[in-house]
Scaffold this motif. Structure first.
Motif, PDB file in Angstrom:
ATOM      1  N   GLY A 308       0.828  -1.192   0.000  1.00 16.02           N
ATOM      2  CA  GLY A 308       0.000   0.000   0.000  1.00 16.02           C
ATOM      3  C   GLY A 308       0.865   1.245   0.000  1.00 16.02           C
ATOM      4  N   GLY A 309       0.232   2.391  -0.081  1.00 16.83           N
ATOM      5  CA  GLY A 309       0.953   3.654  -0.134  1.00 16.83           C
ATOM      6  C   GLY A 309       0.663   4.515   1.082  1.00 16.83           C
ATOM      7  N   ALA A 310       1.703   4.907   1.782  1.00 16.43           N
ATOM      8  CA  ALA A 310       1.532   5.758   2.967  1.00 16.43           C
ATOM      9  C   ALA A 310       1.040   7.143   2.558  1.00 16.43           C
ATOM     10  CB  ALA A 310       2.851   5.881   3.724  1.00 16.43           C
ATOM     11  N   ARG A 311       0.209   7.738   3.391  1.00 15.43           N
ATOM     12  CA  ARG A 311      -0.411   9.040   3.096  1.00 15.43           C
ATOM     13  C   ARG A 311       0.538  10.167   3.531  1.00 15.43           C
ATOM     14  NH1 ARG A 311      -5.508   8.811   6.438  1.00 15.43           N
ATOM     15  NH2 ARG A 311      -6.011  10.766   5.375  1.00 15.43           N
ATOM     16  N   VAL A 312       1.654  10.230   2.857  1.00  8.85           N
ATOM     17  CA  VAL A 312       2.715  11.141   3.279  1.00  8.85           C
ATOM     18  C   VAL A 312       2.308  12.598   3.134  1.00  8.85           C
ATOM     19  CG1 VAL A 312       5.025  11.962   2.664  1.00  8.85           C
ATOM     20  CG2 VAL A 312       4.588   9.510   2.942  1.00  8.85           C
ATOM     21  N   SER A 313       1.673  12.960   2.027  1.00  5.90           N
ATOM     22  CA  SER A 313       1.301  14.368   1.853  1.00  5.90           C
ATOM     23  C   SER A 313       0.346  14.820   2.953  1.00  5.90           C
ATOM     24  CB  SER A 313       0.678  14.599   0.471  1.00  5.90           C
ATOM     25  OG  SER A 313      -0.443  13.764   0.272  1.00  5.90           O
ATOM     26  N   GLU A 314      -0.557  13.935   3.374  1.00  4.85           N
ATOM     27  CA  GLU A 314      -1.479  14.273   4.463  1.00  4.85           C
ATOM     28  C   GLU A 314      -0.732  14.349   5.790  1.00  4.85           C
ATOM     29  OE1 GLU A 314      -5.071  15.393   6.183  1.00  4.85           O
ATOM     30  OE2 GLU A 314      -4.444  15.288   4.085  1.00  4.85           O
ATOM     31  N   MET A 315       0.212  13.436   6.013  1.00  4.97           N
ATOM     32  CA  MET A 315       1.008  13.489   7.238  1.00  4.97           C
ATOM     33  C   MET A 315       1.773  14.802   7.332  1.00  4.97           C
ATOM     34  SD  MET A 315       2.605   9.664   7.562  1.00  4.97           S
ATOM     35  CE  MET A 315       1.575   8.190   7.464  1.00  4.97           C
ATOM     36  N   LEU A 316       2.403  15.203   6.236  1.00  8.20           N
ATOM     37  CA  LEU A 316       3.149  16.453   6.237  1.00  8.20           C
ATOM     38  C   LEU A 316       2.219  17.641   6.492  1.00  8.20           C
ATOM     39  CD1 LEU A 316       5.538  15.784   3.225  1.00  8.20           C
ATOM     40  CD2 LEU A 316       6.196  15.903   5.635  1.00  8.20           C
ATOM     41  N   ARG A 317       1.049  17.607   5.872  1.00  7.46           N
ATOM     42  CA  ARG A 317       0.094  18.703   6.041  1.00  7.46           C
ATOM     43  C   ARG A 317      -0.349  18.824   7.495  1.00  7.46           C
ATOM     44  NH1 ARG A 317      -5.115  20.109   6.185  1.00  7.46           N
ATOM     45  NH2 ARG A 317      -5.874  17.968   6.327  1.00  7.46           N
ATOM     46  N   ARG A 318      -0.443  17.699   8.187  1.00  5.48           N
ATOM     47  CA  ARG A 318      -0.916  17.704   9.575  1.00  5.48           C
ATOM     48  C   ARG A 318       0.234  17.853  10.581  1.00  5.48           C
ATOM     49  NH1 ARG A 318      -6.270  15.131  10.484  1.00  5.48           N
ATOM     50  NH2 ARG A 318      -7.281  14.974   8.435  1.00  5.48           N
ATOM     51  N   GLY A 319       1.473  17.995  10.097  1.00  2.00           N
ATOM     52  CA  GLY A 319       2.580  18.304  10.989  1.00  2.00           C
ATOM     53  C   GLY A 319       3.404  17.135  11.466  1.00  2.00           C
ATOM     54  N   VAL A 320       3.299  15.987  10.816  1.00  2.00           N
ATOM     55  CA  VAL A 320       4.129  14.833  11.185  1.00  2.00           C
ATOM     56  C   VAL A 320       5.521  14.996  10.580  1.00  2.00           C
ATOM     57  CG1 VAL A 320       4.394  12.318  11.057  1.00  2.00           C
ATOM     58  CG2 VAL A 320       2.105  13.332  11.309  1.00  2.00           C
ATOM     59  N   ASN A 321       6.539  14.647  11.354  1.00  2.00           N
ATOM     60  CA  ASN A 321       7.913  14.656  10.835  1.00  2.00           C
ATOM     61  C   ASN A 321       8.134  13.381  10.030  1.00  2.00           C
ATOM     62  OD1 ASN A 321      10.665  15.694  10.617  1.00  2.00           O
ATOM     63  ND2 ASN A 321      11.225  13.988  11.934  1.00  2.00           N
ATOM     64  N   VAL A 322       8.023  13.488   8.708  1.00  2.00           N
ATOM     65  CA  VAL A 322       8.176  12.329   7.830  1.00  2.00           C
ATOM     66  C   VAL A 322       9.586  12.313   7.264  1.00  2.00           C
ATOM     67  CG1 VAL A 322       7.277  11.076   5.843  1.00  2.00           C
ATOM     68  CG2 VAL A 322       5.728  12.469   7.238  1.00  2.00           C
ATOM     69  N   THR A 323      10.206  11.136   7.303  1.00  2.00           N
ATOM     70  CA  THR A 323      11.565  10.951   6.831  1.00  2.00           C
ATOM     71  C   THR A 323      11.563   9.926   5.705  1.00  2.00           C
ATOM     72  OG1 THR A 323      12.083   9.151   8.356  1.00  2.00           O
ATOM     73  CG2 THR A 323      12.314  11.401   9.193  1.00  2.00           C
ATOM     74  N   LEU A 324      12.739   9.562   5.227  1.00  2.00           N
ATOM     75  CA  LEU A 324      12.823   8.656   4.080  1.00  2.00           C
ATOM     76  C   LEU A 324      13.781   7.510   4.373  1.00  2.00           C
ATOM     77  CD1 LEU A 324      11.587   8.565   1.214  1.00  2.00           C
ATOM     78  CD2 LEU A 324      13.696   9.627   0.385  1.00  2.00           C
ATOM     79  N   GLY A 325      13.378   6.301   3.979  1.00  2.00           N
ATOM     80  CA  GLY A 325      14.234   5.126   4.141  1.00  2.00           C
ATOM     81  C   GLY A 325      14.183   4.243   2.915  1.00  2.00           C
ATOM     82  N   THR A 326      15.208   3.442   2.765  1.00  2.00           N
ATOM     83  CA  THR A 326      15.243   2.522   1.619  1.00  2.00           C
ATOM     84  C   THR A 326      14.718   1.147   1.960  1.00  2.00           C
ATOM     85  OG1 THR A 326      17.520   1.918   2.177  1.00  2.00           O
ATOM     86  CG2 THR A 326      17.204   3.637   0.509  1.00  2.00           C
ATOM     87  N   ASP A 327      14.655   0.794   3.256  1.00  2.00           N
ATOM     88  CA  ASP A 327      14.371  -0.572   3.683  1.00  2.00           C
ATOM     89  C   ASP A 327      15.563  -1.446   3.291  1.00  2.00           C
ATOM     90  OD1 ASP A 327      13.057  -2.788   4.781  1.00  2.00           O
ATOM     91  OD2 ASP A 327      11.123  -2.116   4.069  1.00  2.00           O
ATOM     92  N   GLY A 328      15.330  -2.704   2.910  1.00  2.00           N
ATOM     93  CA  GLY A 328      16.440  -3.626   2.731  1.00  2.00           C
ATOM     94  C   GLY A 328      16.579  -4.200   1.341  1.00  2.00           C
ATOM     95  N   GLY A 329      17.586  -5.051   1.188  1.00  3.90           N
ATOM     96  CA  GLY A 329      17.914  -5.623  -0.107  1.00  3.90           C
ATOM     97  C   GLY A 329      16.797  -6.391  -0.783  1.00  3.90           C
ATOM     98  N   PRO A 330      16.058  -7.259  -0.083  1.00  4.16           N
ATOM     99  CA  PRO A 330      15.010  -8.030  -0.762  1.00  4.16           C
ATOM    100  C   PRO A 330      13.692  -7.292  -0.957  1.00  4.16           C
ATOM    101  CG  PRO A 330      15.233  -8.766   1.495  1.00  4.16           C
ATOM    102  CD  PRO A 330      16.319  -7.758   1.274  1.00  4.16           C
ATOM    103  N   SER A 331      13.511  -6.132  -0.308  1.00  2.00           N
ATOM    104  CA  SER A 331      12.249  -5.405  -0.480  1.00  2.00           C
ATOM    105  C   SER A 331      12.399  -4.177  -1.363  1.00  2.00           C
ATOM    106  CB  SER A 331      11.695  -4.962   0.882  1.00  2.00           C
ATOM    107  OG  SER A 331      12.567  -4.033   1.499  1.00  2.00           O
ATOM    108  N   ASN A 332      13.621  -3.789  -1.638  1.00  2.00           N
ATOM    109  CA  ASN A 332      13.889  -2.625  -2.475  1.00  2.00           C
ATOM    110  C   ASN A 332      14.851  -2.982  -3.596  1.00  2.00           C
ATOM    111  OD1 ASN A 332      15.082  -0.200  -3.534  1.00  2.00           O
ATOM    112  ND2 ASN A 332      14.436   0.922  -1.737  1.00  2.00           N
ATOM    113  N   ASN A 333      15.824  -3.849  -3.258  1.00  2.00           N
ATOM    114  CA  ASN A 333      16.881  -4.293  -4.170  1.00  2.00           C
ATOM    115  C   ASN A 333      17.988  -3.262  -4.349  1.00  2.00           C
ATOM    116  OD1 ASN A 333      14.471  -5.972  -4.653  1.00  2.00           O
ATOM    117  ND2 ASN A 333      15.782  -7.047  -6.098  1.00  2.00           N
ATOM    118  N   ASP A 334      17.924  -2.160  -3.604  1.00  2.00           N
ATOM    119  CA  ASP A 334      19.053  -1.243  -3.521  1.00  2.00           C
ATOM    120  C   ASP A 334      18.924  -0.409  -2.254  1.00  2.00           C
ATOM    121  OD1 ASP A 334      17.980   1.569  -4.010  1.00  2.00           O
ATOM    122  OD2 ASP A 334      17.267   0.617  -5.851  1.00  2.00           O
TER     123      ASP A 334
END
Length: 473
Positions: A308-334
Motif C-alpha cells: 500500500g501507499g503511505a499518506r505522506v502528503s497528508e502526514m506532512l500537512r498535519r505536521g508529522v515529521n516524515v523521513t525517508l528510508g530505503t528498507d532492505g535488499g530483498p524489499s527494495n533491491n538497492d
C-alpha cells in the motif's frame, strides 16, 4: 587501491550550487563551504570566501559543476539484508518473511552478516548517505563487530538491537524462524550492554531499541523498552501498520488501531521512529503529530510488496515529521536514497490524483533535516550551517541527464541517481573521493559478498537458483 585517510583539519568545497537546508532554506549559486576541525566554519558565495580559504585549506574540492547538499539520512536500513537482493521477489510481506527472508537471516554466520553490513555501507556512502538508522540486529550477526566496522567506516549510525519475546507476526503465531528467536531478557539486556559500550562513540554511533513488530513482543516488554529508552535518553524504532494484517492484529487482540496501540505501550514521542505507517486513519496521523513521533517512509518497499501507499502528503500537512528510508535488499533491491526520493515524489500524486501533492523541496527535507530530527541529531547535522558538523555530499551535475541545470532541487529529486555522487565528507573527514571509498577496501567487500551469499543460500536452501522465467545457458 585502498587509500587511508585520517581526519582532515581544513577542507574547502568550491561549489556550483549549495543547497543548505538551513532554516531559511537558502540555495546559494556559485557558493562554497569551509570546514575546519570537522565543523562548518563558513557558507557563502565562492568569490567572497575564496580569498580566505582557497589557498589556506588542506584540501580544496572543485565542485563548480556540482551541487553540494547535506549528507543524506536513511531512516530505515536492514544491514543484514545486503546479501539478499533478488531472493524474495514477487511475494507479499508475510510469505516474503516466512518463506524467504527469515530463513536466510536465520542461517547467517557472523562473518557473513559483517560482509552484508559492509556491502550496504559501501552502497550508501557512494550514494550520499552519511547517517542511517539500522532497524534491528540480532545476536547471531555478531553485533559488536558490525558496530566497530561502522565506526571505522566513518559513517554515522543509530543502531537498533532487536528485542522480542514472542515468535509471531500479527495474528500468525510461532512463524519466526528459529535461527532468529531470542529470549526477551537476552535481547533486552544485550541492548543495554551495547548502549553502555558504544552509545555516543565519537558522536557517530548511537544504540537504540528495535522491538519487533506487534505479534513478536509482549505488551509488558514493549512498555519496559519504552520506559528504559526514556531513562537512557535514546531512541526506539519499529515497523508499524505496514500491511492490513497489522491493523487486524491490534484491533482484534487489543481493540486499538496500530498507532493507538503504539501510544498505549509508550512507543510514541520525539525519540520514536515508526516505519512504513501505511494503514492509518486521520485520527492516528493527528496522534503522531501531537506526540512528535517521526515516520520513516519507504515507498519502494511498499510498492514492491504491494503493501500500500503511505499518506505522506497528508502526514506532512498535519505536521508529522516524515523521513525517508530505503528498507532492505530483498524489499527494495538497492540502498540508494537518491533514487528513493524520486519514488517518494511520484507516489503521492498517484495516490491523491493531485500533481501538487508533494514538492521536490519537501522530499529533500525528508531525506536530510527531517531525518536528522528523527534521530535527535539535527543540532549536529542535516543542514549546511556554520557550527554544525561537516557532513557534505558533492553531486556531479556535469552529465546529460542533469543538464540544463535550471533547478538543482528538482534535478536532485527527479533526475539524479546515487551514482552521480562524487565526493562525501562525514564529520569533516573525506570518506569518498572521486567515487572511491577511502576508509575500507570496497573491492575486497565485493569479492567476499559473492562468496558469502553463495554459502548462505546453500545452507538456508533459499535463493540457490535465480527466480527467472528464462533459461540460463
Amino acid at each position: 587501491m585502498l587509500v587511508k585517510v585520517e581526519a582532515v583539519a581544513d577542507i574547502y568545497v568550491r561549489g556550483g550550487w549549495i543547497i543548505t537546508m538551513d532554516p531559511q532554506r537558502r540555495v546559494i549559486k556559485d557558493g562554497a563551504v569551509a570546514v575546519e576541525g570537522g565543523v562548518i566554519t563558513a557558507v557563502g558565495k565562492r568569490d567572497n570566501l575564496d580569498p580566505q580559504y582557497k589557498s589556506y585549506s588542506d584540501v580544496v574540492i572543485d565542485a563548480r559543476d556540482g551541487v553540494v547538499i547535506p549528507g543524506l539520512v536513511n531512516t530505515h536500513v536492514h544491514l543484514a539484508q545486503g546479501l539478499l537482493k533478488a531472493c524474495a521477489d514477487y511475494k507479499r510481506l508475510i510469505p516474503w518473511l516466512k518463506d524467504r527472508v527469515w530463513p536466510l537471516q536465520g542461517n547467517y554466520k557472523p562473518e557473513e552478516a559483517l560482509v552484508s553490513a559492509k556491502l550496504v555501507v559501501a552502497e550508501m556512502l557512494k550514494s550520499g548517505v552519511t547517517t542511517f538508522l539500522e532497524t534491528g540486529l540480532v545476536g547471531r550477526y555478531g553485533v559488536d563487530a558490525i558496530i566497530e566496522f561502522l565506526h571505522d567506516s566513518g559513517i554515522r549510525a543509530a543502531v537498533a538491537r532487536h528485542v522480542m519475546d514472542l515468535k509471531g507476526y500479527a495474528l500468525e503465531e510461532n512463524i519466526l524462524h528459529e535461527g532468529l528467536v531470542e529470549p526477551g531478557d537476552t535481547s533486552f539486556n544485550d541492548t543495554i550492554r551495547l548502549y553502555h559500550k558504544y552509545h555516543g562513540w565519537d558522536s557517530r554511533i548511537w544504540i537504540w531499541f528495535g522491538p519487533r513488530t506487534p505479534g513478536a513482543v509482549s505488551v509488558e516488554l514493549y512498555k519496559k523498552m519504552s520506559e528504559k529508552a526514556r531513562e537512557l535518553k535514546t531512541g526506539i524504532t519499529m515497523h508499524l501498520a505496514e500491511v492490513r494484517e497489522d491493523v487486524d492484529y491490534t484491533v482484534e487482540v487489543f481493540g486499538k488501531k496500530p498507532v493507538e496501540f503504539a501510544h498505549w505501550v509508550g512507543l510514541t514521542g520525539p525519540n520514536v521512529v515508526l516505519v512504513h505507517v501505511v494503514w492509518v486513519t486521520d485520527d492516528e496521523i493527528d496522534l503522531l503529530a501531537k506526540t512528535k513521533t517521526s515516520v520513516s517512509h519507504n515507498p519502494s518497499s511498499n510498492l514492491k510488496l504491494a503493501s500500500g501507499g503511505a499518506r505522506v502528503s497528508e502526514m506532512l500537512r498535519r505536521g508529522v515529521n516524515v523521513t525517508l528510508g530505503t528498507d532492505g535488499g530483498p524489499s527494495n533491491n538497492d540502498y540508494d536514497l537518491i533514487r528513493e526520493m524520486k519514488v517518494a515524489a511520484l507516489l503521492q500524486p498517484l495516490l491523491t490524483g493531485d500533481p501538487e501533492a508533494i514538492r521536490a523541496e519537501q522530499v529533500l527535507e525528508m531525506a536530510t533535516i527531517n531525518g536528522a530530527r528523527a534521530l535527535m541529531i539535527d543540532h549536529l547535522v542535516g543542514s549546511i550551517e556554520v557550527g554544525k558538523r561537516a557532513d557534505l555530499v558533492v553531486v556531479d551535475f556535469h552529465k546529460p541527464h542533469l543538464k540544463p541545470l535550471n533547478n538543482p532541487v528538482s534535478h536532485l529529486v527527479y533526475s539524479a541517481m546515487g551514482s552521480d555522487v562524487k565526493h562525501v565528507i562525514v564529520d569533516g573527514r573525506l570518506v569518498v573521493f572521486d567515487r572511491q571509498i577511502l576508509t575500507f577496501d570496497e573491492e575486497e567487500v565485493l569479492r567476499k559478498a559473492d562468496e558469502a551469499a553463495f554459502n548462505l543460500y546453500q545452507r538456508a536452501g533459499v535463493c540457490r537458483e535465480p527466480d527467472l522465467k528464462w533459461s540460463i545457458f
